[in-house]
Design a protein around this motif. Structure first.
Motif, short mmCIF file in Angstrom:
data_model
loop_
_atom_site.label_atom_id
_atom_site.label_comp_id
_atom_site.label_asym_id
_atom_site.label_seq_id
_atom_site.Cartn_x
_atom_site.Cartn_y
_atom_site.Cartn_z
N GLN A 55 0.85 -1.22 0.10
CA GLN A 55 0.19 -0.11 0.47
C GLN A 55 0.90 1.15 0.54
N VAL A 56 0.43 2.26 -0.84
CA VAL A 56 1.29 3.86 -0.50
C VAL A 56 1.20 4.40 -0.33
N THR A 57 2.23 4.67 1.20
CA THR A 57 1.40 5.53 2.02
C THR A 57 2.07 7.04 1.59
N THR A 58 3.04 7.30 1.12
CA THR A 58 3.62 8.39 0.91
C THR A 58 4.12 8.50 -1.35
N THR A 67 6.54 5.00 -0.74
CA THR A 67 7.00 4.44 0.46
C THR A 67 6.01 3.36 1.63
N HIS A 68 5.96 2.46 1.46
CA HIS A 68 4.84 2.22 2.67
C HIS A 68 5.46 1.65 3.83
N LYS A 69 4.00 1.60 4.53
CA LYS A 69 4.83 1.22 6.01
C LYS A 69 4.45 0.22 6.69
N ASN A 70 5.16 -0.59 7.02
CA ASN A 70 5.37 -2.22 6.97
C ASN A 70 4.10 -1.78 8.58
N ALA A 71 3.71 -3.02 9.49
CA ALA A 71 2.84 -3.49 10.08
C ALA A 71 3.56 -2.57 11.38
N GLY A 73 5.86 -0.89 12.00
CA GLY A 73 5.70 0.90 11.51
C GLY A 73 7.07 1.11 10.62
N LYS A 74 8.32 0.63 10.47
CA LYS A 74 8.52 0.69 9.49
C LYS A 74 8.74 1.21 8.01
N GLU A 75 9.08 2.06 7.67
CA GLU A 75 9.07 2.31 6.20
C GLU A 75 9.99 2.17 4.97
N VAL A 76 9.29 1.47 3.98
CA VAL A 76 10.47 1.14 3.29
C VAL A 76 9.84 1.39 1.93
N LYS A 77 10.91 1.83 1.50
CA LYS A 77 10.78 3.00 0.02
C LYS A 77 11.14 2.29 -1.66
N PHE A 78 9.92 2.42 -1.89
CA PHE A 78 10.22 1.83 -3.57
C PHE A 78 10.77 3.03 -4.99
N VAL A 79 11.80 2.38 -5.29
CA VAL A 79 12.09 3.22 -6.60
C VAL A 79 12.06 2.75 -7.82
N LEU A 80 11.48 4.11 -8.49
CA LEU A 80 11.28 3.07 -10.00
C LEU A 80 12.77 4.12 -11.04
N THR A 81 12.86 3.51 -11.95
CA THR A 81 13.96 3.57 -13.04
C THR A 81 13.16 4.02 -14.36
N ASP A 82 13.88 4.17 -15.49
CA ASP A 82 13.57 4.17 -16.39
C ASP A 82 13.76 2.77 -16.90
N LYS A 83 14.02 2.34 -16.59
CA LYS A 83 13.36 0.66 -17.17
C LYS A 83 11.86 -0.22 -16.54
N THR A 84 11.38 0.68 -16.02
CA THR A 84 10.19 0.51 -15.16
C THR A 84 8.93 -0.01 -15.96
N ASP A 113 17.76 -2.96 2.86
CA ASP A 113 16.60 -3.47 4.02
C ASP A 113 15.82 -2.24 3.70
N THR A 114 16.04 -0.86 3.68
CA THR A 114 14.73 0.00 3.86
C THR A 114 14.24 0.22 2.22
N GLU A 115 14.86 -0.41 0.79
CA GLU A 115 14.62 0.41 -0.21
C GLU A 115 14.82 -1.11 -1.44
N TRP A 116 13.82 -0.49 -2.07
CA TRP A 116 13.56 -1.82 -3.09
C TRP A 116 13.86 -0.79 -4.84
N GLU A 117 14.39 -1.74 -5.87
CA GLU A 117 13.83 -1.04 -6.51
C GLU A 117 13.32 -1.43 -7.61
N VAL A 118 12.04 -0.48 -7.61
CA VAL A 118 10.41 -1.53 -8.61
C VAL A 118 10.90 -2.06 -10.30
N VAL A 119 10.65 -2.81 -10.38
CA VAL A 119 10.88 -4.02 -11.84
C VAL A 119 9.51 -3.36 -12.91
#
Length: 151
Positions: A55-58, A67-71, A73-84, A113-119
Motif C-alpha cells: 500500500q502506498v503511504t507517501t 513508500t510503504h509503512k510495514n505493520a 512501523g518501518k518505512e520501506v522505499k520503492f524506487v522506479l527507474t527509466d526501465k520500470t 533493507d529499506t529500499e527496493w527497485e521496482v521492476v
C-alpha cells in the motif's frame, strides 16, 4: 590348526594386495609460479525479482518513488527507474496515476533493507475487499442464513 591359520593369512594377503597396487600415487606439489596469475573478476550476482503487493503511504513524484509503512512501523522505499514498466492490467499507465492509499502489485529487486527497485507494476488501485461467506451481494437473489438467537 596351523594349516587353517596359514590359509586365512594367505587369503588376506591375496585380497589386500590388489587394492594396494591400484592406489593412486600422491600428486607432487606444483612449483610456485614466478608471477601470480590475476584473480578473475568477480561477477555480480543476478538479483532475483520478488513479487510485491504494497500500500502506498507517501509519493515522491520528482524522485519517482513511493513508500510503504510495514505493520511494525518501518518505512520501506520503492524506487522506479527509466526501465520500470507500469501497467494497469494490460493497459499502459504512468507513475502519476498512482495515488496515496492505492495498493500496488508487481515485481521488485532488493537494494537494501529499506529500499527496493521496482521492476514492473502490473496493477494498482484501491484494495478490493473479498465477500464474506453468507453475505448477500447487491442484486443477489439468495438470502443470508438467519442469525441464531442465544437461549
Amino acid at each position: 590348526m596351523k594349516k587353517l591359520l596359514s590359509i586365512v593369512a594367505l587369503s588376506a594377503l591375496v585380497i589386500g594386495a590388489p587394492t594396494a597396487s591400484f592406489a593412486a600415487p600422491k600428486p607432487k606439489p606444483a612449483a610456485p609460479a614466478a608471477t601470480p596469475a590475476p584473480a578473475p573478476a568477480a561477477t555480480p550476482a543476478v538479483a532475483k525479482n520478488i513479487p510485491m503487493h504494497s500500500q502506498v503511504t507517501t509519493i515522491d513524484v520528482a524522485g519517482k518513488s513511493f513508500t510503504h509503512k510495514n505493520a511494525d512501523g518501518k518505512e520501506v522505499k520503492f524506487v522506479l527507474t527509466d526501465k520500470t514498466e507500469i501497467k494497469q492490467g494490460k493497459a499502459d499507465a504512468k507513475f502519476e496515476d498512482i495515488k496515496v492509499g492505492d495498493w500496488v502489485s508487481g515485481l521488485r529487486v532488493k537494494k537494501s533493507d529499506t529500499e527496493w527497485e521496482v521492476v514492473k507494476i502490473t496493477k494498482f488501485g484501491v484494495l478490493e475487499k473479498s465477500d464474506k461467506k453468507g453475505e448477500a451481494k447487491p442484486g443477489d437473489k439468495t438470502k443470508p442464513a438467519p442469525e441464531k438467537k442465544p437461549n
